[in-house]
Design a protein around this motif. Sequence first.
Motif, PDB file in Angstrom:
ATOM      1  N   GLU A  19       9.044  -5.920 -15.509  1.00  0.00           N
ATOM      2  CA  GLU A  19       9.691  -4.729 -15.760  1.00  0.00           C
ATOM      3  C   GLU A  19       9.281  -3.496 -15.677  1.00  0.00           C
ATOM      4  OE1 GLU A  19      13.954  -3.963 -17.166  1.00  0.00           O
ATOM      5  OE2 GLU A  19      12.908  -5.323 -18.060  1.00  0.00           O
ATOM      6  N   GLY A  22       7.109  -1.831 -13.099  1.00  0.00           N
ATOM      7  CA  GLY A  22       6.985  -1.497 -11.813  1.00  0.00           C
ATOM      8  C   GLY A  22       8.219   0.067 -12.302  1.00  0.00           C
ATOM      9  N   GLU A  23       8.982  -0.001 -13.007  1.00  0.00           N
ATOM     10  CA  GLU A  23       9.308   1.455 -13.449  1.00  0.00           C
ATOM     11  C   GLU A  23       8.532   2.441 -13.631  1.00  0.00           C
ATOM     12  OE1 GLU A  23      11.510   1.506 -17.354  1.00  0.00           O
ATOM     13  OE2 GLU A  23      13.449  -0.832 -16.292  1.00  0.00           O
ATOM     14  N   VAL A  25       5.589   2.673 -11.446  1.00  0.00           N
ATOM     15  CA  VAL A  25       5.177   3.312  -9.927  1.00  0.00           C
ATOM     16  C   VAL A  25       6.686   3.514  -9.564  1.00  0.00           C
ATOM     17  CG1 VAL A  25       4.868   2.149  -8.382  1.00  0.00           C
ATOM     18  CG2 VAL A  25       3.186   0.607 -10.392  1.00  0.00           C
ATOM     19  N   GLN A  26       7.728   3.071  -9.729  1.00  0.00           N
ATOM     20  CA  GLN A  26       8.786   4.163  -9.608  1.00  0.00           C
ATOM     21  C   GLN A  26       8.599   5.363  -9.655  1.00  0.00           C
ATOM     22  OE1 GLN A  26      10.819   2.729  -6.841  1.00  0.00           O
ATOM     23  NE2 GLN A  26      11.280   4.361  -6.988  1.00  0.00           N
ATOM     24  N   ARG A  29       6.057   7.234  -7.512  1.00  0.00           N
ATOM     25  CA  ARG A  29       6.792   7.568  -6.334  1.00  0.00           C
ATOM     26  C   ARG A  29       8.139   8.491  -6.768  1.00  0.00           C
ATOM     27  NH1 ARG A  29       7.004   1.037  -4.231  1.00  0.00           N
ATOM     28  NH2 ARG A  29       4.993   0.886  -3.964  1.00  0.00           N
ATOM     29  N   ASP A  30       8.761   8.380  -7.548  1.00  0.00           N
ATOM     30  CA  ASP A  30       9.630   9.644  -7.427  1.00  0.00           C
ATOM     31  C   ASP A  30       8.674  10.727  -7.992  1.00  0.00           C
ATOM     32  OD1 ASP A  30      11.103   7.454  -7.231  1.00  0.00           O
ATOM     33  OD2 ASP A  30      12.179   7.465  -8.655  1.00  0.00           O
ATOM     34  N   LYS A  53      -0.237   0.460  -9.473  1.00  0.00           N
ATOM     35  CA  LYS A  53       0.517   0.851  -8.438  1.00  0.00           C
ATOM     36  C   LYS A  53      -0.394   0.523  -6.769  1.00  0.00           C
ATOM     37  CE  LYS A  53       1.547   4.729  -5.707  1.00  0.00           C
ATOM     38  NZ  LYS A  53       1.298   6.314  -5.270  1.00  0.00           N
ATOM     39  N   ASN A  60       2.565  -6.371  -2.058  1.00  0.00           N
ATOM     40  CA  ASN A  60       4.685  -5.770  -1.163  1.00  0.00           C
ATOM     41  C   ASN A  60       3.738  -5.834   0.897  1.00  0.00           C
ATOM     42  OD1 ASN A  60       6.510  -5.857  -2.795  1.00  0.00           O
ATOM     43  ND2 ASN A  60       5.985  -3.628  -3.225  1.00  0.00           N
ATOM     44  N   GLU A  68       3.524   4.029   2.397  1.00  0.00           N
ATOM     45  CA  GLU A  68       2.552   4.260   1.850  1.00  0.00           C
ATOM     46  C   GLU A  68       1.941   5.812   2.239  1.00  0.00           C
ATOM     47  OE1 GLU A  68       2.259   5.734  -2.801  1.00  0.00           O
ATOM     48  OE2 GLU A  68       3.305   4.130  -2.020  1.00  0.00           O
TER      49      GLU A  68
END
Length: 98
Positions: A19, A22-23, A25-26, A29-30, A53, A60, A68
């Motif tokens: 978790e 994932g946060e 990496v997000q 991406r943001d 990442k 995926n 990407e």
Amino acid sequence: MTGNASRRKRRARRVYDEELKGEAVQMLRDGHSAEAVARNLGLSSVSLLYRWKAKLVRQNGAAAVTLESRVRQLEEDLRRVERERDVLKKALAIFSRP
């Protein structure tokens, strides 16, 4: 106990849950900088974020890789258009002077 052995004992590898990865990496991406994300989450290095990442992109599949690369292309286009806009603003200011 020697100096090396005691150092190894103190430096246990930290384990991060999926978790958090994932946060993190997000956040990348943001648009947050890798340095800022690492500092905010207390990570030891920025390269750790880039490894996470890359792993998520591989997991995926091809769609994520394509997405990407498209995002990178659009970001480059945005920077180019912003530079053009800035040049035109300066030209307008120069030519609108009496």
